[in-house]
Each structure stands twice: as C-alpha cells, then as structure tokens.
Design a protein around this motif. Structure first.
Motif, PDB file in Angstrom:
ATOM      1  N   GLN A   1       0.831  -1.202   0.000  1.00 38.21           N
ATOM      2  CA  GLN A   1       0.000   0.000   0.000  1.00 38.21           C
ATOM      3  C   GLN A   1       0.872   1.261   0.000  1.00 38.21           C
ATOM      4  O   GLN A   1       0.576   2.236  -0.698  1.00 38.21           O
ATOM      5  CB  GLN A   1      -0.912  -0.023   1.228  1.00 38.21           C
ATOM      6  N   LEU A   2       1.972   1.235   0.806  1.00 40.57           N
ATOM      7  CA  LEU A   2       2.852   2.394   0.850  1.00 40.57           C
ATOM      8  C   LEU A   2       3.549   2.617  -0.494  1.00 40.57           C
ATOM      9  O   LEU A   2       3.736   3.760  -0.931  1.00 40.57           O
ATOM     10  CB  LEU A   2       3.893   2.207   1.953  1.00 40.57           C
ATOM     11  N   GLU A   3       3.946   1.527  -1.143  1.00 45.90           N
ATOM     12  CA  GLU A   3       4.573   1.669  -2.459  1.00 45.90           C
ATOM     13  C   GLU A   3       3.579   2.209  -3.485  1.00 45.90           C
ATOM     14  O   GLU A   3       3.948   2.952  -4.388  1.00 45.90           O
ATOM     15  CB  GLU A   3       5.125   0.319  -2.906  1.00 45.90           C
ATOM     16  N   LEU A   4       2.293   1.808  -3.344  1.00 42.65           N
ATOM     17  CA  LEU A   4       1.274   2.368  -4.228  1.00 42.65           C
ATOM     18  C   LEU A   4       1.142   3.870  -4.000  1.00 42.65           C
ATOM     19  O   LEU A   4       1.040   4.650  -4.956  1.00 42.65           O
ATOM     20  CB  LEU A   4      -0.064   1.661  -3.967  1.00 42.65           C
ATOM     21  N   GLN A   5       1.156   4.288  -2.726  1.00 45.19           N
ATOM     22  CA  GLN A   5       1.110   5.721  -2.442  1.00 45.19           C
ATOM     23  C   GLN A   5       2.329   6.430  -3.018  1.00 45.19           C
ATOM     24  O   GLN A   5       2.233   7.549  -3.537  1.00 45.19           O
ATOM     25  CB  GLN A   5       1.043   5.935  -0.926  1.00 45.19           C
ATOM     26  N   LEU A   6       3.496   5.755  -2.921  1.00 46.44           N
ATOM     27  CA  LEU A   6       4.711   6.354  -3.463  1.00 46.44           C
ATOM     28  C   LEU A   6       4.616   6.507  -4.978  1.00 46.44           C
ATOM     29  O   LEU A   6       5.029   7.523  -5.551  1.00 46.44           O
ATOM     30  CB  LEU A   6       5.912   5.482  -3.079  1.00 46.44           C
ATOM     31  N   ALA A   7       4.044   5.490  -5.651  1.00 48.14           N
ATOM     32  CA  ALA A   7       3.879   5.573  -7.101  1.00 48.14           C
ATOM     33  C   ALA A   7       2.905   6.696  -7.475  1.00 48.14           C
ATOM     34  O   ALA A   7       3.108   7.425  -8.450  1.00 48.14           O
ATOM     35  CB  ALA A   7       3.383   4.231  -7.639  1.00 48.14           C
ATOM     36  N   GLN A   8       1.815   6.809  -6.699  1.00 52.57           N
ATOM     37  CA  GLN A   8       0.864   7.887  -6.958  1.00 52.57           C
ATOM     38  C   GLN A   8       1.523   9.248  -6.778  1.00 52.57           C
ATOM     39  O   GLN A   8       1.294  10.176  -7.565  1.00 52.57           O
ATOM     40  CB  GLN A   8      -0.339   7.739  -6.034  1.00 52.57           C
ATOM     41  N   ALA A   9       2.363   9.361  -5.714  1.00 49.47           N
ATOM     42  CA  ALA A   9       3.064  10.624  -5.492  1.00 49.47           C
ATOM     43  C   ALA A   9       4.011  10.941  -6.649  1.00 49.47           C
ATOM     44  O   ALA A   9       4.152  12.092  -7.066  1.00 49.47           O
ATOM     45  CB  ALA A   9       3.835  10.566  -4.173  1.00 49.47           C
ATOM     46  N   LYS A  10       4.658   9.897  -7.189  1.00 46.86           N
ATOM     47  CA  LYS A  10       5.561  10.104  -8.320  1.00 46.86           C
ATOM     48  C   LYS A  10       4.786  10.560  -9.550  1.00 46.86           C
ATOM     49  O   LYS A  10       5.223  11.436 -10.298  1.00 46.86           O
ATOM     50  CB  LYS A  10       6.314   8.802  -8.607  1.00 46.86           C
ATOM     51  N   THR A  11       3.596   9.934  -9.768  1.00 45.08           N
ATOM     52  CA  THR A  11       2.759  10.335 -10.902  1.00 45.08           C
ATOM     53  C   THR A  11       2.329  11.791 -10.767  1.00 45.08           C
ATOM     54  O   THR A  11       2.343  12.561 -11.743  1.00 45.08           O
ATOM     55  CB  THR A  11       1.519   9.421 -10.973  1.00 45.08           C
ATOM     56  N   GLU A  12       1.941  12.177  -9.530  1.00 43.51           N
ATOM     57  CA  GLU A  12       1.550  13.566  -9.303  1.00 43.51           C
ATOM     58  C   GLU A  12       2.727  14.503  -9.563  1.00 43.51           C
ATOM     59  O   GLU A  12       2.561  15.594 -10.121  1.00 43.51           O
ATOM     60  CB  GLU A  12       1.041  13.729  -7.875  1.00 43.51           C
ATOM     61  N   GLN A  13       3.925  14.093  -9.140  1.00 47.39           N
ATOM     62  CA  GLN A  13       5.105  14.922  -9.373  1.00 47.39           C
ATOM     63  C   GLN A  13       5.348  15.129 -10.867  1.00 47.39           C
ATOM     64  O   GLN A  13       5.630  16.240 -11.322  1.00 47.39           O
ATOM     65  CB  GLN A  13       6.321  14.268  -8.712  1.00 47.39           C
ATOM     66  N   GLU A  14       5.251  14.048 -11.633  1.00 49.13           N
ATOM     67  CA  GLU A  14       5.442  14.165 -13.079  1.00 49.13           C
ATOM     68  C   GLU A  14       4.378  15.059 -13.701  1.00 49.13           C
ATOM     69  O   GLU A  14       4.650  15.830 -14.639  1.00 49.13           O
ATOM     70  CB  GLU A  14       5.410  12.769 -13.708  1.00 49.13           C
TER      71      GLU A  14
END
Length: 676
Positions: free
Chosen positions: A288-301
C-alpha cells in the motif's frame, strides 16, 4: 526517562480537561555510601496521588499505558474488549460532542553527544484523541518532538516506544497491588514475569540465532539438491512442520484448558509485539505504501509537465517584463499619434472655422492673438509628438500587449507558484514515505514473523480440543515426528554426500551445539547477577531479618527458592503474608535494576495487606529509592497520616495530588494536596 505531565480530557471519570505535573525534584547524582548496599537516590522522587476507591487511580495508570502502547496496552478494564469498544467505553459519558484526549509528556535523551560531550533531554509529547468510534475505529495518534509535530515518530511510534520502554518489561515499572498480591501468593512466576526475565537475560538472541541457522541450513539443502531432491525435501519438511504443529497443539491441550489458553494468548500477543517491534507491521503495509509512493511520483510528473506547459507559453516573458512595460507605454503614445494624424486635417479645418468665427464677433485683438497662439502651440506639439514613432504598432497589437501584461502573465505566475508549492509538498511526502519504508522488515524476516503469529494463532484455536483426544493425538504426533526426523536426517545425509557439502552442515551443527552451551552459561551468569540484586533488595526491605540469607532462581522454570544462613531451603509458606509481598516487590525491584534502564516507577495501591512493620519498611526504604521518579497511587487506608509524615520528614515527596469524586456531578477532579 521522566514523565513530565499527564493530561486527561473526558477520559473515564475525568470530565473536561485535567493536568497532573509529574516531574520530580531529583538530585543530579546518586547518594553513595549507604550501609546496606541498597541503591539510594537523592532529591524528591515521589509523586503522591491519593484517592478513595472509585476516584480514578486505576484510570490514571490505564491512561499512561494507553498513551504509550495504544492497542497493545494492557489496561485493567479492557478484558477481551475489541480496541474500538474499549475506547468508546473509556469516554466520559457526558462528553457527547467533545473529543476524548489523553496526553503524556516525557523527557528522554534521543540525540547524540554534542561537541562538549553533553546532551540535552528531548521533550516527547504523545497525544491520542478520539470521538465515539465506529466499529474497527482507531484513535488519532500525534507525537511531538520538542514542540514540533513529527510525522516520522508518529508513523513509527510502536517501534520507537519499544526502544525506550519495551512492552515486555513495562510491568516491572508500571504495576499495581493486585499484581504484587498475585505474585506473592502464587508459588510459580506468571508468564509476564518469566518473559520479562528472558528479555532481561538476553536469552531471545541465542534462540533467534539458532533459528536463523536452521533457516540457513534448510536453504543450503534446497540450493544444493537437484529438482527431484528438492521436491522430496520440501515434502518431508512440510510433513515435519505439520506434525510439529499437531504435537504442540495436542501437548498443550492435555493440561487444564483455561490456563493453557491464557498462556497461548500471551504467547500470541508476544509474537504480535515482536512482529511490530521488528518492522513486520510496516512490511505488511509495504504494498500500500509503495502504491502511495507511485501515486506521489505520478503527481510529481504531472506537476512538472504542467510547469513545462507554462514555460512554453507567455510565462518566460516575465524575464523582460520591464521592457514590455516600456513598450506598452511607447505603443500607447504611438496609438495617440496615429489617431492625431488621422484627425489632423479635420482639426485644422475646425481651427480655421474657429478663427473666422472669432473675426466676426466682438473679441479684442489681444484675445484673438492669444487664441491664435494657443492653437498654433497645440498644432506644433502634436506635430513634434508625431515624429517619435518607432514601434509602428496598431491598435490590435497594443491591446494584445496590454492583455498579456495585465491578465495572462499575472495568472500564469500565480499558477506556476501554486504548482511549485504542490511539487515541493509532493517531494516532502515522497521523502517521508521513503524513510518509513526504509524501516520495514526484510521479506525473509517478515515471513518468519508472520508465520510465527499465524502458528500461535492456530495453537490458540487448537487448544479447545477434547482432552482425551488430544492425549492420543500427542502420542501419535510424537511418534510420527521421530520417524519423519529419521527420514529427513537419512535423506538429507544422502543429498549432502551427493553434493559434497558435509563439512558445512557439520560445522553448522557444531555451532548450534556450542550455542546451546553458550546459552546455558549466559543464563547462569545473568541469573547469578539477578539473584544477587533480588537478594539485596529483599534483605534491604526486611531490614534485620535473619529468616532468609539468599534467593535462588531455577534455571528452567525461573521459580524462586529461599535459603537460610546454613544453606538450608526455606519453604515459602514459612513467610508471612507481608514478607511474601516484600519478596514480590524485591523481585520486581531487582528485575528493574537488572534492566539497566533509568525509567519511572508507577505503583497503584502499593501497600496491600502489609502489617505496620513491613509497611514502614516499604515506606522508608523502597518508595524513596525505587527510581528517580516514583508515582504512588494510594487510598487513605494505605499511605495514611503516619506514612505521609515519614515520607515528608525524609523530604522524598515532590508533589501531592488528591482525586476527588463528586457524586452529584458523577465525575472526578484533580486538586493539589493529599488526605492529610
């Protein structure tokens, strides 16, 4: 560590907000040279809190435990309640729309030594808040470090508190009279005390190393065996694991069901605590935390792409905004010039008509001259301005330039600033997630911890089996395990010889044998030290008693045995009820000293059924010296007028509080002072 402050708001019988200042007035160094070799501290370590029964003493202890350990807290009134039910039950019944909040402020040194070689204690403030919770609801935890909210400490608080005050030894420092009473009346130590002794002796480390060696040996076997051998080994090991679970389940069910069930639940809770302490909880949330991290990366991009889009528009013109402003001013002037050039012929015609009109009317020559001069000046100024044209803009271009400067650029600057702020917040969130994920347990350790929790949960379930059936299953499982072990040893030896790895496995077996010897010697060494501490504390509390000379601890069961000056055993039943209680307190005191941790001691209803002599010994010799901070929760029949006088004469009391229960308001309040 020092408890600085405890705040209760709508918790239990405490309506509204109540604050207890708990920090003692303690000297900077121990007072040495005591004739009885007992640990003596200077200063005023005691915080005395008085209350009649039902006034809220136990609630204060529950508040400390609940604040520190949350769902894992061993609170007095929880029983088998689910956590959200216990939190709802703990709310003050009159706090319908107000939150319930408990807050504990502690001082603890977390930082390293500075250049001068000294440290300053950090202030940790732990706050839990909840309203009426739905099913499976939780409290809101906030941890503040030196006044600032700390996301890292909040997210990893279960791991942090295990480093400061592990739950496994917390009962050595936060205990009540009932615990001392049970410990004094029972001839065997309860599982909680046995677990505390094992933790203090460091016996879990050799056990963990032995288990790791088993895992390594098993892994080597699987790596060296061919596919057919590996499949056979897996089948045998799976069979052995299944048979071992069956044997343990059947063996535990042979005893009385309820005590075994309670011990199994304690074992399960220990495994869950270890699961949390070693990062298993974080590993379970890793996906779940890695999913949040991926979402944060997508938002950053997305934010970065938006900034690139802005950079492709008018935004870069901000670099030359001053030049554009000058161009706007020049363009405005040129537009006016163009308008004059268009209307110049009409203006000249009107000026000529105006002069003819003046000639035909009664104006003085001087007035006519002034008007002619004024018109000539206006014509000359417009002619001069018309010569300053160099941009050559039209009206549409002027409006476009004005719109860019006044509308588009401010909007794009504002949008860019908002996007940059969102990008920075996103980066901070990603950094926090990265730090949190870094503390997760490794996959192999997580799997091992998770298997331990599942196995012990299965054991608890199996304990409900029938006693007679469990005995037969135990014998059958034991015989089957012996056969399977022989098969495994025989087959493993063939694989080892086939792969020429006998040396490695033999070395591992020698290490395990040496480890068993080390564990036994370590236990003896640590137990000898612990026996000395308990004996010192017990003789110190008994003062000049000649009944007991030495306390000994059994190396297997950890049971206590007493011996006189001649080395003869002293049966425990020869001790009076008061002496048994002093022995129980000496055990807890000795364990606390053996831990080597400078932690506060909190005691609820401390004197129990002690007679006046033993009561006075405890008041004069234990309470002022149990720790650098001692919180006593007492009724008026325990620490009475005489005992309070003794403590005050010693100068041992730093603060006194009285918990008053108002029967009309049905709530308790905290006031300064004691019963006397």
């Amino acid at each position: 560590m020092i408890f600085q402050e405890l705040i209760l708001q709508n918790f239990g019988p405490y309506r509204d907000r109540h604050t207890l200042h708990l920090h003692p007035r303690t000297a900077n160094a121990p007072v040495l040279g005591h004739t009885d070799n007992a640990p003596v501290l200077g200063g005023q370590p005691i915080i005395l809190i008085g209350s009649l029964n039902g006034g809220g003493k136990t609630t204060l202890m529950d508040a400390i435990r609940l604040t520190l350990y949350g769902q894992r807290a061993q609170c007095s009134s929880r029983g088998n309640l689910a956590y959200h039910d216990f939190l709802n039950q703990s709310r003050n019944r009159y706090a319908t729309d107000q939150p319930t909040q408990i807050e504990l402020c502690i001082h603890q040194t977390l930082t390293q030594l500075d250049a001068s070689g000294s440290t300053q204690p950090d202030e940790l403030r732990i706050r839990r808040t909840w309203y009426h919770l739905p099913k499976n609801g939780r409290d809101d935890l906030e941890v503040f470090l030196n006044g600032a909210f700390s996301p890292d400490l909040t997210n990893g608080w279960d791991e942090r508190i295990e480093a400061i005050l592990p739950l496994g030894i917390s009962n050595l420092f936060l205990f009540d009279g009932e615990q001392v009473k049970d410990l004094a009346e029972d001839l065997t130590l309860p599982p909680t005390v046995i677990n505390a002794i094992r933790n203090l002796l460091g016996l879990e480390l050799p056990d963990r190393l032995s288990t790791d060696l088993d895992v390594l040996i098993s892994r080597k076997r699987k790596l060296l065996a061919n596919q057919q051998d590996q499949q056979k080994l897996d089948e045998i090991e799976q069979t052995l694991a299944t048979q071992e679970v069956e044997r343990k389940t059947a063996h535990q069910a042979c005893a009385h069901l309820r005590p075994l069930l309670e011990r199994a639940e304690i074992a399960l809770k220990t495994a869950q605590e270890q699961f949390i302490a070693e990062g298993g909880k974080i590993a379970a949330e890793k996906a779940q935390l890695e999913l949040q991290l991926a979402q944060a990366k997508t938002e950053q991009e997305s934010h970065q792409e938006h900034l690139r889009d802005l950079a492709s528009g008018p935004l870069p013109l901000m670099l030359v905004k001053s030049l554009l402003t000058q161009a706007q001013t020049q363009a405005q002037a040129e537009i006016k010039q163009q308008q004059f050039a268009t209307a110049q012929e009409l203006i000249q015609t009107q000026q000529a008509e105006l002069l003819e009109f003046i000639q035909t009317h009664d104006f003085s020559p001087n007035q006519i001259q002034q008007i002619q001069t004024f018109l000539a000046d206006q014509t000359q100024q417009l002619s001069q301005a018309a010569s300053a044209q160099w941009l050559g803009v039209n009206l549409q271009q002027f409006h476009r330039l004005s719109h860019i400067l006044e509308q588009e650029l401010p909007n794009q600057v504002r949008e860019a600033q908002q996007t940059l702020k969102a990008l920075q917040e996103n980066q901070a969130h990603r950094d926090s997630l990265d730090r949190y994920l870094a503390t997760a347990a490794a996959p192999e350790i997580y799997e091992k911890l998770a298997n331990t929790v599942r196995d012990r949960q299965a054991t608890v379930t199996q304990l409900q089996a029938d006693l007679e059936q469990a005995s037969r299953c135990y014998q059958q499982a034991k015989q089957a395990i012996e056969r399977t072990k022989k098969d495994l040893a025989s087959y493993s030896q063939q694989v080892i010889e086939f792969k020429n790895t006998d040396h490695f496995l033999q070395s591992a077996q020698k290490v395990q044998a040496t480890l068993a010897i080390y564990k036994q010697r370590l236990k003896l060494q640590k137990l000898n030290h612990l026996e000395t501490l308990i004996t010192e504390c017990f003789l110190y509390l008994l003062h000049k008693s000649n009944l007991v000379h030495r306390v000994q601890i059994d190396t297997d069961s950890f049971a206590l045995y007493l011996f006189d000056h001649d080395g003869e055993p002293v049966p425990k039943h020869r001790l009076s009820a008061g002496e048994k209680q002093l022995l129980a307190i000496a055990l807890l005191w000795g364990l606390a000293r053996a831990s080597g941790r400078h932690l506060p001691v909190a005691i609820d209803t401390p004197l129990g059924r002690l007679d006046s002599k033993h009561r006075q010994n405890l008041v004069e010799r234990y309470f002022p010296q149990a720790s650098h901070q001692v919180i006593l929760l007492s009724t008026d029949t325990e620490i009475r007028d005489h005992e309070v006088g003794l403590l005050r004469e010693q100068g041992a009391i730093a603060r006194e509080y009285l918990l008053k229960y108002d029967h009309n308001q049905r709530c308790s309040e905290v006031v300064a002072g004691y019963f006397w």
